[in-house]
Motif scaffolding. Sequence first.
Motif, mmCIF file in Angstrom:
data_model
loop_
_atom_site.group_PDB
_atom_site.id
_atom_site.type_symbol
_atom_site.label_atom_id
_atom_site.label_comp_id
_atom_site.label_asym_id
_atom_site.label_seq_id
_atom_site.Cartn_x
_atom_site.Cartn_y
_atom_site.Cartn_z
ATOM 1 N N THR A 141 73.429 189.784 77.001
ATOM 2 C CA THR A 141 74.265 191.077 77.971
ATOM 3 C C THR A 141 74.049 191.384 78.826
ATOM 4 O OG1 THR A 141 73.752 191.975 74.884
ATOM 5 C CG2 THR A 141 75.852 193.285 76.884
ATOM 6 N N THR A 142 73.443 191.766 79.732
ATOM 7 C CA THR A 142 73.510 191.995 80.876
ATOM 8 C C THR A 142 73.720 190.834 81.697
ATOM 9 O OG1 THR A 142 71.442 193.417 80.899
ATOM 10 C CG2 THR A 142 72.243 193.073 82.838
ATOM 11 N N GLN A 143 73.689 189.970 81.218
ATOM 12 C CA GLN A 143 73.758 188.293 82.013
ATOM 13 C C GLN A 143 75.070 187.604 82.179
ATOM 14 O OE1 GLN A 143 70.623 185.381 81.069
ATOM 15 N NE2 GLN A 143 69.042 186.515 82.099
ATOM 16 N N ALA A 144 75.403 188.541 80.751
ATOM 17 C CA ALA A 144 76.721 188.168 80.680
ATOM 18 C C ALA A 144 77.829 188.581 81.588
ATOM 19 C CB ALA A 144 76.907 187.388 78.595
ATOM 20 N N ILE A 145 78.117 190.371 81.015
ATOM 21 C CA ILE A 145 78.469 190.818 82.006
ATOM 22 C C ILE A 145 78.201 191.130 83.612
ATOM 23 C CG2 ILE A 145 78.640 193.248 82.722
ATOM 24 C CD1 ILE A 145 77.902 194.288 79.360
ATOM 25 N N ALA A 146 77.178 190.476 84.153
ATOM 26 C CA ALA A 146 77.180 190.044 85.305
ATOM 27 C C ALA A 146 78.114 188.999 85.909
ATOM 28 C CB ALA A 146 75.610 189.882 85.921
ATOM 29 N N ALA A 147 77.840 187.574 84.546
ATOM 30 C CA ALA A 147 78.390 186.397 84.800
ATOM 31 C C ALA A 147 80.034 186.653 85.342
ATOM 32 C CB ALA A 147 78.308 185.280 84.200
ATOM 33 N N GLY A 148 80.209 187.665 84.699
ATOM 34 C CA GLY A 148 81.945 187.766 83.887
ATOM 35 C C GLY A 148 82.330 188.598 84.885
ATOM 36 N N SER A 149 81.607 189.349 85.503
ATOM 37 C CA SER A 149 81.583 190.368 86.974
ATOM 38 C C SER A 149 82.059 189.261 88.256
ATOM 39 C CB SER A 149 80.706 191.391 87.373
ATOM 40 O OG SER A 149 80.590 192.083 86.130
ATOM 41 N N ILE A 150 80.726 189.205 88.387
ATOM 42 C CA ILE A 150 81.129 187.850 89.795
ATOM 43 C C ILE A 150 81.909 186.824 89.076
ATOM 44 C CG2 ILE A 150 79.887 186.048 90.498
ATOM 45 C CD1 ILE A 150 77.019 186.793 89.786
ATOM 46 N N ALA A 151 82.292 186.335 88.397
ATOM 47 C CA ALA A 151 83.779 185.776 87.727
ATOM 48 C C ALA A 151 85.198 186.169 88.865
ATOM 49 C CB ALA A 151 84.030 185.354 87.041
ATOM 50 N N ILE A 152 85.158 187.497 87.979
ATOM 51 C CA ILE A 152 86.170 188.490 88.927
ATOM 52 C C ILE A 152 86.119 188.975 90.477
ATOM 53 C CG2 ILE A 152 87.160 190.861 88.197
ATOM 54 C CD1 ILE A 152 86.259 191.547 85.352
ATOM 55 N N LEU A 153 85.592 189.060 90.766
ATOM 56 C CA LEU A 153 85.390 188.610 92.355
ATOM 57 C C LEU A 153 85.570 187.590 92.626
ATOM 58 C CD1 LEU A 153 81.297 190.654 92.683
ATOM 59 C CD2 LEU A 153 83.626 191.453 93.441
ATOM 60 N N ILE A 154 85.302 185.898 92.218
ATOM 61 C CA ILE A 154 85.964 185.124 92.727
ATOM 62 C C ILE A 154 87.031 185.048 92.424
ATOM 63 C CG2 ILE A 154 85.392 182.233 92.504
ATOM 64 C CD1 ILE A 154 82.605 183.083 91.480
ATOM 65 N N ALA A 155 87.816 185.242 91.472
ATOM 66 C CA ALA A 155 89.402 184.942 91.509
ATOM 67 C C ALA A 155 90.356 185.923 92.247
ATOM 68 C CB ALA A 155 89.213 185.721 89.687
ATOM 69 N N ALA A 156 89.552 187.986 92.625
ATOM 70 C CA ALA A 156 90.311 188.143 93.056
ATOM 71 C C ALA A 156 90.089 187.911 94.957
ATOM 72 C CB ALA A 156 89.281 189.399 93.599
ATOM 73 N N PHE A 157 88.673 186.937 94.930
ATOM 74 C CA PHE A 157 89.220 186.114 96.355
ATOM 75 C C PHE A 157 89.522 185.209 96.528
ATOM 76 C CE2 PHE A 157 86.971 182.558 99.235
ATOM 77 C CZ PHE A 157 87.352 183.313 100.716
ATOM 78 N N LEU A 158 90.109 184.740 95.623
ATOM 79 C CA LEU A 158 90.881 183.060 95.498
ATOM 80 C C LEU A 158 92.546 183.911 95.658
ATOM 81 C CD1 LEU A 158 89.796 180.766 92.570
ATOM 82 C CD2 LEU A 158 89.652 180.536 95.345
ATOM 83 N N VAL A 159 92.594 185.021 94.584
ATOM 84 C CA VAL A 159 94.206 185.722 94.909
ATOM 85 C C VAL A 159 94.319 186.321 96.364
ATOM 86 C CG1 VAL A 159 94.987 188.204 94.594
ATOM 87 C CG2 VAL A 159 93.911 186.583 92.661
#
Length: 447
Positions: A159-177
């Motif tokens: 669960t911790t790894q899944a949440i961390a991966a999702g958080s990193i994906a959100i940061l990448i999406a914000a960076f692309l925006v």
Amino acid sequence: MSDNLGQDDVTPQRGTDGSAEGTPQWTAPEAWAPPAAQDAWQQPVWQQPGWQQPAWQQPAWQQQPSWQTGAPGQPSGPWQRPGGWTPPPKPGLFPLRPLPFGTLLGTPFRVLRHNPRATVGGSLLVQLIATLASVVLIGATAAFAVTRIAAAEGTTAETTQAIAAGSIAILIAAFLVTVAISLIGTALVQGLVASEVSHGALGEKLTLRGLWRATRGRRWRLIGWTVLLAAAGTASIVLVVVAAVLSSLAGSVPATVLFSVLAGLGLIVLWVWIGTKTALTPSVIIVERTGIMAGIARSWRLTNRSFWRTFGTIALVVVICSAASAVISVPLQVIFTIVLAVIDPTGSLQSQASITVTIVYYGISLIVSTLVGSITSVIESAATTTIYLDLRMRHEGLDADLRRTVDDRAAGRQDASDPFATPRHEPAAWQAAPPAWRGVPPYRGAP
């Protein structure tokens, strides 16, 4: 008695030889005859009043000429143009002729002095909006990601790894925006500056609202072109990375490294070539009011015989702007490093003073980079538009159309035609047919 006296009065006295007394002995020849009237002989024709006051004694130049009859400062006469006297046209950003390299390089910097409120002010406004939006978006996304990761503590590892991966994906999406926001801001600045340079060539000076209104209907085209260029660059990088990964899986490590180096160098050369050939696309979209694909084709044709001149000018302007940015940012970074080393020699950044200095440094750095970026973006955009107008003056005789437009406006004659419009009979292959001159062609010795 009276009759005899009258006859004696009129009868001449005779002399001893029979001639009249007191008269001359000779007689006038028969061919000559005195004037019939004594008055006409005593007052010949040349003594008449008509000769004494001839017409040349009161010539037209002694009278008040027509150009002196107007009001002071408003001359009139047959040479006056319709609509009254008008002052000479104001000089534009550059002379209306093919530009030498010095003028071509100096015009982008002259744009800053010509209309700083509209150009630098507009660029600064766009940069501030983009920077604030990026900071708010990245800050909010980072806080949300940290909160999610902190809330995942105590759960299972999966669960911790899944949440961390999702958080990193959100940061990448914000960076692309934020990158997309930056690209939109760059496109809008290019439109404002291109409009300013084209109007400045005619001696006009618009406000920021006027420049914004002049780009109406073409902003989305600029944004689409910028997004298309960024997507093409990203796709090329992805292709090279995928090819390198496949090469590493199929071959040895030295071969993969060699392939990656060669592919990277080839990609840089390809970017330089395509970027130079399409560098005039934003200027074509704004000035000629074309679409994206028509703008790309037009830029490609204009740079056919001027690739190295275009590339050299753009590269030199970019180097100058980068050097100016480094002169400002490097000393600031050195000062921050020295202060931070004095406050926190261990570099742990755990003390309150070191955290405060870091926050202040990044705040000042963000402000300075925004100011410098707004100025350099104006210079670089003005450079491409100036190159575009110079190529049109060289190949299409645009300078003759611009001079005619300036003269007509100075004389009060408003022409509805657009001097920057795309030529109607543009050859498909630029080298195949000579340019169709619509005015006086540029002189042969033009640099």
